[in-house]
Structure formats: structure tokens, C-alpha cells
Design an enzyme around this catalytic site. Structure first.
Site, PDB file in Angstrom:
ATOM      1  N   SER A 147       0.821  -1.215   0.000  1.00 60.40           N
ATOM      2  CA  SER A 147       0.000   0.000   0.000  1.00 60.40           C
ATOM      3  C   SER A 147       0.853   1.263   0.000  1.00 60.40           C
ATOM      4  O   SER A 147       0.364   2.347  -0.334  1.00 60.40           O
ATOM      5  CB  SER A 147      -0.915   0.006   1.232  1.00 60.40           C
ATOM      6  OG  SER A 147      -0.140  -0.012   2.421  1.00 60.40           O
ATOM      7  N   LYS A 148       2.119   1.143   0.364  1.00 58.24           N
ATOM      8  CA  LYS A 148       2.986   2.313   0.470  1.00 58.24           C
ATOM      9  C   LYS A 148       3.302   2.937  -0.887  1.00 58.24           C
ATOM     10  O   LYS A 148       3.756   4.084  -0.952  1.00 58.24           O
ATOM     11  CB  LYS A 148       4.281   1.944   1.194  1.00 58.24           C
ATOM     12  CG  LYS A 148       4.078   1.447   2.625  1.00 58.24           C
ATOM     13  CD  LYS A 148       3.413   2.481   3.511  1.00 58.24           C
ATOM     14  CE  LYS A 148       3.355   2.026   4.963  1.00 58.24           C
ATOM     15  NZ  LYS A 148       2.713   3.020   5.846  1.00 58.24           N
TER      16      LYS A 148
END
Length: 354
Positions: A55-56
Site C-alpha cells: 500500500s505504500k
């Protein structure tokens, strides 16, 4: 984001311009086995489908592009960040494509797999002790600040206090989940570290339906749950734990505690077993924090039981390949005291054919 059509040797080729155009729009997948005895429908948001496998990617791309628009980042500059591994990989990936140097201060709690991946993406990596106070000069926060002062033309991303962290998920993850569930989501369960994912996603979802319940997952040894309940920082809550990317020993301003309805804590051991169970039952090879989210759901359904009509979305932050030397390594599990007799019996031995 859309495919670009161009001509090559008399053929029309449909292609993305670069890997960054694949960030976001990750799929939802229904859980069928691990939650089969629980009331409600359980759906996982698979953030490992981002090109950097977590998700980063979302925050890395959003923060860098905003810095470019504001003139903060210029060609030849150096990007500096603190990371447990995933953000670092995403920052390194974005830096490589956009032509920036990348320096990362990493917690020693990060798996060797993650550190090797950061180096392979061309980043300069400083590994800092995990079990020190945030204001200790050896902590990865302080090391990043020092390097920022030393390198002229550097930009310190500072994801823990950067509001763009939250904004990235408000603009992408939240709308994606709302649209993918046709607005039927009733609960969101997500890990909280920097707090950007859960806060930005929750802000958007609650703007569409204030009745959606948001549950943050925290680690034993972290201060977040206690702070949410009391609004007081309690250093007595802090002690060493193993899960990467979950919990904190400080209060990140990227976390909007007002949109999180409650926190639940999970243990290192239970989360590790849950990650393995997820792979063996659903075929989803999620990371340590994915196991933490699954374990949280198990505890939550014991506490107040979800209803049959509920739709619970779990955010799985990253991919299990980053934990091959930890959660998915039998020796590491045994060294931590996690390899119980039942797990030993179920493990399939590797046979060498000579």
C-alpha cells in the site's frame, strides 16, 4: 490512468508509460475459508497488487508528485525517508523512475529480505536499532534528520507526520473500496502504523456513510490503542515486539484518531500463525500485517459478533515474499518460540532428490 496506444514496427501496442501507472486500483477478494464460521461477508483489499507490492506505493507516488508540483523537489535532489521497509521500497521505486537519489533510514526490525530489496532498488540504506526511544540519536527518526541536514538539496519525506500520507488514501483507497463494494461496506479493519492508510481510507468512507465502523489493529508494545482511549501518551506501553509496520512508540500526526472507532491489539505469535493460515487456506500470500488483520477479525467476532448482513473489508498491506526469513521461515518461528507442536506436525518436509 489508462493504457497508451502507440505504434512500434507497424503494430499498435497497448502499454502503460511506466511502472508508476500501475499504482492503485487493487482488487477486492472474498475470503471463503478462514472466516467461513463467522457471520457476515469478509472481503480483502489486496495491496500487494501494487507494483511495489504494498500500500505504500500510494503514498510514495502522491507525496513525491506533490513535492514536485510545489517546487520542493528538483532534478538531482535526494529523497530521505524513515521506513520499516515497505515505504522505503516504494520511495526507492519512485525515485528510480523519476531520477532522484534515495537514502533510507531503516529499523533493525525490518526483515533481511526487505533490506536486500531496498539495496537492489539503488537506495543507500542505514539500519538503525529498533528498541531505542524515538528521540535517541540512533533511532531511525533522528538518523534521517541528521542525514537531511548533511545532504544539501535533500527532501525528508517524514511519512509519520506528513498529512499527504493520509490524503493519498483519502483520494484513492477510500473511493476504491466504496465503489468496489457498491457502498455496502459496514466495517473496515486495517492496521495502524503511521496511520495514513486507515485514517485516509476511513475519512473518505465516513464522508459517504458515517455509520461505517472503523477498527484499527495495534500491536502489544505500541502506544496507539492507549492513546486513542485516553488521549495521553503512556511510555509504559512501549516494549519490544516483532511485527513490522504495525503500531508505534510515538504518536504520528498522520493518524486521525477521531475517525477510528476502536483499536484492538494482536500478539506477534498469533499474527504470524494467522499469516501462515491465510496462505494455506485462501491461497493469499500476505505479509505479517495481513496476518495481524486476520487475527484481529478473529478476536472481534468473539467480542461482539458481526451480523450476517455485515460486509467487513480487511486491508492486507503487503506481500508475504518480504517475510521469507521471518514468518514463513520455520527456523525463525522456532527461535521465537512460535513453532508449536501442531504447526510442526502440519509442516511438510522438503525432500532432496539425489
Amino acid at each position: 490512468m489508462q493504457l497508451t496506444l502507440f505504434s512500434c514496427n507497424c503494430f499498435n501496442i497497448s502499454s502503460f508509460d511506466n511502472i508508476l501507472e500501475l499504482v492503485g486500483n487493487t482488487p477486492l477478494v472474498k475470503l471463503n475459508t478462514i472466516t467461513k464460521t463467522f457471520p457476515g461477508t469478509y472481503i480483502a483489499k489486496l495491496e500487494a497488487f501494487n507494483p511495489g507490492h504494498s500500500s505504500k506505493d500510494r503514498i510514495a507516488l502522491h507525496i513525491v508528485e506533490q513535492a514536485e508540483k510545489k517546487g520542493i523537489l528538483k532534478p538531482g535532489d535526494t529523497i530521505i525517508e524513515t521506513t520499516s521497509g515497505n515505504t522505503g521500497f516504494s520511495i526507492a521505486m519512485v525515485s528510480m523512475i523519476k531520477g532522484y537519489d534515495c537514502v533510507l533510514a531503516v529499523s533493525s526490525k525490518s526483515s533481511p529480505d526487505k533490506i536486500d530489496m531496498l539495496k537492489s532498488m539503488g537506495a543507500k540504506v542505514y539500519v538503525c536499532p529498533a528498541n531505542v526511544k524515538a528521540d535517541d540519536p540512533r533511532s531511525y527518526y533522528e538518523v534521517a534528520k541528521r542525514i537531511h541536514k548533511e545532504i544539501k538539496g535533500s527532501v525528508y519525506i517524514n511519512q509519520y507526520f506528513n498529512v499527504l500520507n493520509t490524503e493519498a488514501h483519502f483520494k484513492t483507497t477510500g473511493p476504491e473500496i466504496w465503489n468496489q463494494t457498491a457502498g455496502k461496506i459496514t466495517h473496515l479493519v486495517a492496521c495502524s502504523g503511521t496511520g495514513g492508510t486507515i485514517s485516509g481510507t476511513a475519512q473518505f468512507l465516513k464522508s459517504q456513510n458515517p455509520e461505517i465502523k472503523v477498527i484499527g489493529v495495534d500491536a502489544y508494545g505500541s502506544v496507539l490503542k492507549k492513546y486513542h482511549e485516553t488521549r495521553e501518551f503512556d511510555s509504559n506501553e512501549i516494549y519490544p515486539y516483532r511485527i513490522e509496520g504495525l503500531g508505534k512508540n510515538l504518536i504520528p500526526t498522520a493518524t486521525d484518531f477521531d475517525v477510528i472507532d476502536e483499536f484492538i491489539k494482536v500478539t506477534d505469535e498469533d499474527s504470524a500463525h494467522a499469516a501462515r493460515e491465510l496462505a494455506q487456506t485462501e491461497g493469499i500470500f500476505g505479509g505479517y500485517t495481513s496476518g495481524a488483520v486476520v487475527q484481529a477479525v478473529k478476536l472481534l467476532q468473539e467480542q461482539y459478533l458481526f451480523k450476517d448482513s455485515d460486509m467487513i473489508v480487511l486491508i492486507f498491506p503487503d506481500h508475504g515474499s518480504r517475510y521469507m526469513s521471518k514468518v514463513f521461515n520455520d527456523q525463525w518461528m522456532e527461535d521465537q518460540g512460535f513453532m508449536d507442536k501442531k504447526l510442526k506436525l502440519s509442516a511438510k518436509a522438503i525432500e532432496i532428490v539425489k
